[in-house]
Design a protein around this motif. Structure first.
Motif, PDB file in Angstrom:
ATOM      1  N   SER A 322       0.838  -1.194   0.000  1.00  0.00           N
ATOM      2  CA  SER A 322       0.000   0.000   0.000  1.00  0.00           C
ATOM      3  C   SER A 322       0.877   1.250   0.000  1.00  0.00           C
ATOM      4  O   SER A 322       2.058   1.196   0.350  1.00  0.00           O
ATOM      5  CB  SER A 322      -0.906   0.002   1.232  1.00  0.00           C
ATOM      6  N   PRO A 323       0.315   2.396  -0.385  1.00  0.00           N
ATOM      7  CA  PRO A 323       1.106   3.642  -0.418  1.00  0.00           C
ATOM      8  C   PRO A 323       1.700   4.030   0.936  1.00  0.00           C
ATOM      9  O   PRO A 323       2.679   4.771   0.989  1.00  0.00           O
ATOM     10  CB  PRO A 323       0.084   4.682  -0.890  1.00  0.00           C
ATOM     11  N   THR A 324       1.119   3.532   2.024  1.00  0.00           N
ATOM     12  CA  THR A 324       1.613   3.896   3.358  1.00  0.00           C
ATOM     13  C   THR A 324       2.686   2.946   3.866  1.00  0.00           C
ATOM     14  O   THR A 324       3.221   3.146   4.956  1.00  0.00           O
ATOM     15  CB  THR A 324       0.450   3.911   4.366  1.00  0.00           C
ATOM     16  N   ASP A 325       3.014   1.914   3.088  1.00  0.00           N
ATOM     17  CA  ASP A 325       4.003   0.923   3.527  1.00  0.00           C
ATOM     18  C   ASP A 325       5.421   1.338   3.156  1.00  0.00           C
ATOM     19  O   ASP A 325       6.195   0.540   2.602  1.00  0.00           O
ATOM     20  CB  ASP A 325       3.687  -0.448   2.912  1.00  0.00           C
ATOM     21  N   ASP A 326       5.794   2.571   3.457  1.00  0.00           N
ATOM     22  CA  ASP A 326       7.101   3.075   3.042  1.00  0.00           C
ATOM     23  C   ASP A 326       8.254   2.303   3.678  1.00  0.00           C
ATOM     24  O   ASP A 326       9.259   2.015   3.023  1.00  0.00           O
ATOM     25  CB  ASP A 326       7.222   4.562   3.380  1.00  0.00           C
ATOM     26  N   LYS A 327       8.131   1.972   4.960  1.00  0.00           N
ATOM     27  CA  LYS A 327       9.220   1.257   5.625  1.00  0.00           C
ATOM     28  C   LYS A 327       9.409  -0.132   5.021  1.00  0.00           C
ATOM     29  O   LYS A 327      10.530  -0.541   4.724  1.00  0.00           O
ATOM     30  CB  LYS A 327       8.943   1.154   7.125  1.00  0.00           C
ATOM     31  N   GLN A 328       8.312  -0.835   4.830  1.00  0.00           N
ATOM     32  CA  GLN A 328       8.424  -2.171   4.246  1.00  0.00           C
ATOM     33  C   GLN A 328       8.921  -2.097   2.813  1.00  0.00           C
ATOM     34  O   GLN A 328       9.647  -2.991   2.353  1.00  0.00           O
ATOM     35  CB  GLN A 328       7.069  -2.879   4.305  1.00  0.00           C
ATOM     36  N   ARG A 329       8.566  -1.032   2.111  1.00  0.00           N
ATOM     37  CA  ARG A 329       9.008  -0.885   0.721  1.00  0.00           C
ATOM     38  C   ARG A 329      10.528  -0.815   0.639  1.00  0.00           C
ATOM     39  O   ARG A 329      11.137  -1.396  -0.276  1.00  0.00           O
ATOM     40  CB  ARG A 329       8.372   0.355   0.099  1.00  0.00           C
TER      41      ARG A 329
END
Length: 407
Positions: A322-329
């Motif tokens: 999802s767009p909010t998964d910056d850390k996992q990205r």
């Protein structure tokens, strides 16, 4: 003119979170008529066993609750006082065990609301900024526990356990301070125990397994996972929590050089998620989804040397974040970069690594930066190629270096 009755008991009951006489009766395993008699203008002195339970539940002695001893002043009258465990070198406040005075029932809702907000802010606020805030919130929770009883105390303790867990997550995953995280997790487990929240206890114990696993201590990590699974059996554990426990154990096995066992655990987690559960996922379990499980799987396949499978798994995970998964990205991009580096594709590896650095400039995550540094080590044989030099310029540029040091 009707009398007001035993207002002291009624006020203490409501403050402790028992908003009806029936709720208090159920907690004490007595009839509601008994509670009505206690809240009348002439309340009878409770039987010893029930009286002790009532005093313990509401956090005050019987005289303070409006009862008159049948034989004059109560010689055994004692007030609850806060219990503080010995301090530690960390300076963390201790989790108190006994209430001294009463907060209103609304204190639990207010404290929990802030805990919930911190949990959401974790995904976007810099860890060095959020950490002192959650630490201060935990200190407040410890203070509130000394002034709460009954359900109010239980709810505050649960929110305090969540706050300590969030603080420990920041310390371990973001600030890379394993020793401090270990001490904080002990506090989290104490609070979960005060709340009698076994599922939260399972989550705390599973997080504690990461710490020995990161140093290769497989025996200690698996012992903590056994404890976590034991706690999970004590509550209505949802499929999401059970699958996450498999994923954590898989991560521990991977870190300890057992990728084949880890892949078996991940396969089991996938089946657990597929089967589902009638139990609702806890609100605090916001760090795990099927996409996160895919990221776990891709990393394990990478470490096991299954590069084509890892590439496919990680690319699928990247496309569904999802767009909010910056850390996992940043972690997934780092693992994809490692796949390409190990496949002898330095240009593709650098492209993924640069994308990860772009994400890290927006949302810092120590785990993501660790992945990029590992990729750079894998590219040592290609360090004179232009793509690797470009990566070095970014990896050791002013913005990235300052960002890493400041967080």
């Amino acid at each position: 003119m009707p009398t007001a009755g035993n207002t002291r008991l009624k006020s203490a009951r409501v403050a402790a979170g028992y908003h009806s006489q029936q709720a208090l009766a159920d907690a004490l395993h007595v009839g509601v008529r008994q509670v009505r008699r206690w809240e009348s203008s002439t309340p009878p002195w409770p039987q010893p066993e029930v009286g002790h339970a009532l005093s313990r539940l509401l956090g005050q002695d019987l005289v303070s609750l409006g009862f008159t001893p049948p034989n004059g002043p109560d010689p055994d009258r004692t007030r609850h006082v806060a219990f503080a465990a010995p301090g530690t070198k960390s300076g963390l406040p201790s989790v108190p065990r006994r209430p001294a005075s009463l907060q209103p029932a609304t204190a639990a809702d207010d404290y929990t609301a802030i805990t919930r907000s911190h949990r959401r802010l974790y995904w976007s606020v810099a860890p060095a900024t959020l950490h002192p805030t959650t630490l201060a919130h935990a200190t407040l929770g410890c203070a509130l526990l000394t002034e709460a009883a009954g359900k109010t105390r239980q709810y505050i303790a649960a929110a305090l356990g969540e706050t300590w867990l969030l603080t420990a997550r920041i310390e371990f995953f973001d600030l890379r301070d394993a020793d401090r995280a270990q001490q904080t997790l002990v506090r989290a487990l104490q609070a979960a125990g005060e709340a009698d929240a076994p599922l939260l206890g399972a989550a705390i114990l599973a997080h504690s397994a990461f710490i020995p696993a990161w140093t290769g201590n497989r025996e200690a990590a698996l012992e903590r996972m056994t404890a976590a699974r034991t706690y999970a059996r004590r509550g209505p554990a949802c499929a999401n929590l059970l699958a996450w426990l498999d994923a954590v154990e898989a991560e521990c096995e991977t870190r300890c050089g057992q990728p084949r066992t880890a892949l078996q655990l991940i396969d089991h987690a996938e089946h657990v998620l597929s089967a589902g559960s009638s139990h609702t996922s806890p609100e605090w379990l916001d760090w795990f989804t099927p996409v996160r499980l895919a990221a776990f799987k891709g990393n394990t396949q990478l470490i096991a040397g299954h590069l084509p499978q890892a590439r496919q798994t990680l690319q699928q995970a990247l496309s569904t974040l999802s767009p909010t998964d910056d850390k996992q990205r940043t972690v997934v991009l780092g693992d994809l970069a490692a796949v390409e580096a190990m496949s002898g594709q330095p240009e593709q590896a650098c492209q993924y690594a640069l994308q990860a650095l772009d994400a890290l400039e927006c949302t810092w995550y120590a785990m993501g930066m660790d992945r990029i540094r590992e990729v750079r080590r894998l590219l040592t044989d290609h360090q004179h190629q232009p793509c690797v030099r470009e990566l070095d310029d970014r990896l050791y540029g002013w913005a990235t270096a300052i960002s890493a040091l400041s967080r």
